[in-house]
Design a protein around this motif. Sequence first.
Motif, PDB file in Angstrom:
ATOM      1  N   PRO A  80       0.817  -1.075   0.129  1.00 37.57           N
ATOM      2  CA  PRO A  80      -0.024   0.001   0.031  1.00 37.57           C
ATOM      3  C   PRO A  80       0.638   1.068   0.049  1.00 37.57           C
ATOM      4  N   ASP A  81       2.186   1.153   0.319  1.00 36.38           N
ATOM      5  CA  ASP A  81       2.985   2.252   0.323  1.00 36.38           C
ATOM      6  C   ASP A  81       3.629   2.471  -0.967  1.00 36.38           C
ATOM      7  N   HIS A  82       3.543   1.535  -1.909  1.00 37.64           N
ATOM      8  CA  HIS A  82       4.101   1.485  -3.271  1.00 37.64           C
ATOM      9  C   HIS A  82       3.485   2.897  -4.124  1.00 37.64           C
ATOM     10  N   PRO A  83       4.247   3.599  -4.639  1.00 39.12           N
ATOM     11  CA  PRO A  83       3.585   4.661  -5.522  1.00 39.12           C
ATOM     12  C   PRO A  83       3.165   4.355  -6.798  1.00 39.12           C
ATOM     13  N   ARG A  86      -0.162   1.134  -5.251  1.00 39.67           N
ATOM     14  CA  ARG A  86      -0.765   1.750  -4.072  1.00 39.67           C
ATOM     15  C   ARG A  86      -1.689   0.338  -3.338  1.00 39.67           C
TER      16      ARG A  86
END
Length: 131
Positions: A80-83, A86
């Motif tokens: 969820p923190d990956h740009p 997400r």
Amino acid sequence: MSPTRRDFLKLTTIGGAAATLFGFDLKPAYAELRTLKIARANETRSTCPYCSVSCGVIIYTIGDRAKNVTPQVVHVEGDPDHPINRGTLCPKGSSLEQDILNERRLVKPQVRRPGGTDWEEISWDDAISEI
């Protein structure tokens, strides 16, 4: 009188409707179940290998991190923190756990020489020098 399948379905439907009316919510129970499933697991962030989008992946493994011990993959999910993604994954990315655990997965480089019909295993140094 023995209950039939139809009676069972009626009772479960009525019970589910009653639970919803009285405010019984299953979301916390499902969240707790997920927490229990990966409570002892180690979290490793990685990148999905399938396409050039490079989605972020979190791989959960269980193992004691001892030398020469391969940890067992228990869960794979989107980061969820990956740009880029997400936290979402396509069907291929969602199947990473099955690819990692596949017993037919190749783990050593192989080469088929010109004119040959069979694949032969070579060392990593030979593979890199041939590339």
